[in-house]
Design an enzyme around this catalytic site. Structure first.
Site, PDB file in Angstrom:
ATOM      1  N   MET A  88      38.398  36.963  -6.740  1.00 51.03           N
ATOM      2  CA  MET A  88      38.939  37.884  -5.751  1.00 51.03           C
ATOM      3  C   MET A  88      38.431  37.586  -4.345  1.00 51.03           C
ATOM      4  SD  MET A  88      38.869  42.060  -5.549  1.00 51.03           S
ATOM      5  CE  MET A  88      39.996  42.286  -6.924  1.00 51.03           C
TER       6      MET A  88
ATOM      7  N   LYS B 137      58.988  38.370  11.836  1.00 46.93           N
ATOM      8  CA  LYS B 137      58.754  39.397  10.817  1.00 46.93           C
ATOM      9  C   LYS B 137      57.452  39.126  10.078  1.00 46.93           C
ATOM     10  CE  LYS B 137      61.337  36.874   7.265  1.00 46.93           C
ATOM     11  NZ  LYS B 137      62.443  36.911   6.287  1.00 46.93           N
TER      12      LYS B 137
ATOM     13  N   ARG C  53      72.325  38.983  -1.906  1.00 48.33           N
ATOM     14  CA  ARG C  53      71.214  39.860  -1.540  1.00 48.33           C
ATOM     15  C   ARG C  53      71.824  40.964  -0.677  1.00 48.33           C
ATOM     16  NH1 ARG C  53      66.090  36.994   1.254  1.00 48.33           N
ATOM     17  NH2 ARG C  53      67.432  37.284   3.071  1.00 48.33           N
TER      18      ARG C  53
ATOM     19  N   TYR D 188      34.946  32.108 -13.469  1.00 47.50           N
ATOM     20  CA  TYR D 188      35.441  32.813 -14.640  1.00 47.50           C
ATOM     21  C   TYR D 188      36.126  31.877 -15.627  1.00 47.50           C
ATOM     22  CZ  TYR D 188      34.763  37.214 -12.082  1.00 47.50           C
ATOM     23  OH  TYR D 188      34.231  38.283 -11.394  1.00 47.50           O
TER      24      TYR D 188
END
Length: 420
Positions: free
Chosen positions: A336, A39, A140, A274
């Site tokens: 990013m 998956k 779940r 940053y």
């Protein structure tokens, strides 16, 4: 393998490692068949290539979460004669007719799903193969023990009608990565009770399956007829507190690399990235790695006063990263698209040199020369699963170890099919 001059980053997937990992896992569960879980695009490695490698390693089942993944495996050329395929996560309105027609086994995790699968089977003109997914304590998806008798009665009626056949009972463990946790024994008992309910209704099962990667490696009592390893197929330990990959005969299949985009000298006291969470303690040389959180590099793996920082193996000089290797940590905030390394004064690296974020290794904390995904997971406060599944498409997948040309082409087509 030479690094393409026009590429910033790549994820090299060694399919022979996937094959060998499946063989090792089969050795840990010699009484059970193996379902390789592919998956989430094969945990970020490429679903169809790793599926074929897993089958080469002895898996006889493939596991997917959502219907589109199962259908993409069939569209990619994996036939029912090659492997059983199971999908277990669907919402009302799922394409059960297409799944049944394609020979995909379907997990039924709620009462509503049984009648929708039956309707799909009638439309396809072929009986459905159903696995009843029972909630034994994970809380779940799954049929509750209270609902199970009614679902089983309905399933028996549909089987008598010839619409479907119940071939399996499945569940999922909540705490298998914590061997000895009391919930494991409770879930095992609940699973056995569920099997008795199903078989007591006269339904004949082919497979009973409960064990994930952690249970495959740590608890033979839970192996039953079929085991469902996921992250271990890709060479990562599901119980890193107990053992590294090599302790279980596993090796990481993905190596994530990038070419330094910028190398420059800066003075002492220079803020980096940053927020200036890292300031150079001396005159030094900085290197910019062109991968960031848009590529799956966890922002929580930032360094400086934010934490230890994700580890990166840096070689000494040359585009192949050859020479004296050392492990450095992310300096300051992960951005990013990029992050920064403090290479050190007079470091030999130049723009274009290759660095390795993680690869086949038992981890730098165990003395390895380069990091593995677990090292990044520790730095980010997460698990290795999230590290490898999060690597984005800008790090092109490159395949090695098996028929790489064929699998690369197949991977591209499979990704298109899942998107459709």
């Amino acid at each position: 393998m030479p690094f393409p001059a026009d590429a910033l980053a790549r994820a090299v997937v060694d399919l022979s490692a996937v094959r060998d990992n499946v063989r090792a896992l089969a050795g840990h569960a010699p009484t059970a068949a193996v379902m390789a879980v592919v998956k989430a695009d094969g945990y970020g490695h490429g679903m169809l290539p790793v599926a074929r490698a897993a089958l080469a390693g002895g898996a006889t089942w493939l596991g997917t979460a959502v219907p589109a993944e199962a259908l993409a495996l069939r569209a990619g050329g994996i036939t029912p004669a090659d492997s059983r395929v199971l999908t277990w996560l669907a919402a009302p309105g799922a394409p059960f007719d297409r799944l049944v027609a394609a020979g995909v086994d379907v997990g039924v995790a709620a009462p509503w799903a049984l009648d929708e699968v039956a309707a799909g089977a009638r439309a396809a003109g072929v009986p459905a193969r159903v696995h009843l997914k029972v909630d034994t304590g994970l809380g779940r998806s799954g049929i509750t023990p209270a609902d199970l008798p009614d679902v089983v009665r309905r399933a028996a009626a549909l089987e008598a009608e010839g619409v479907l056949r119940v071939v399996g009972v499945m569940s999922h463990l909540a705490c298998a990565d914590d061997p000895g946790h009391p919930s494991i024994a409770l879930q095992a008992a609940a699973f056995d009770d569920a099997v008795r309910v199903v078989e007591g209704a006269g339904l004949s099962l082919e497979v009973r399956h409960l064990a994930n990667s952690a249970a495959v490696l740590t608890d033979p009592r839970l192996h039953h007829d079929l085991v469902r390893p996921g992250v271990a197929v890709y060479g990562h330990s599901p119980v890193p507190q107990l053992g590294a990959p090599g302790d279980y005969g596993l090796r990481g299949a993905m190596t994530l690399q990038a070419r330094l985009a910028t190398v420059k000298d800066v003075p002492a006291g220079h803020g980096v990235s940053y927020g200036h969470h890292y300031t150079t303690p001396r005159a030094t040389r900085l290197g910019v790695v062109p991968l960031g959180y848009a590529d799956g590099i966890q922002r929580h793996a930032s360094g400086g006063d934010l934490g230890a920082g994700g580890p990166v193996a840096v070689g000494g000089g040359g585009p192949a990263g050859a020479g004296e290797a050392r492990v450095l940590r992310v300096a300051g905030r992960v951005c990013m698209d990029q992050f920064v390394l403090d290479l050190g004064p007079d470091a030999p690296e130049r723009a274009g040199d290759v660095v390795t974020l993680f690869g086949e290794s038992d981890g730098v904390e165990r003395g390895a020369a380069r990091p593995n995904a677990e090292d990044w997971a520790r730095a980010a406060g997460t698990i290795s699963y999230e590290i490898v599944t999060g690597i984005g498409a800008r790090a092109a997948r490159v395949y090695t170890g098996l028929d790489t040309a064929a699998v690369a082409a197949a991977d591209t087509e499979t990704r298109k099919e899942v998107q459709r």
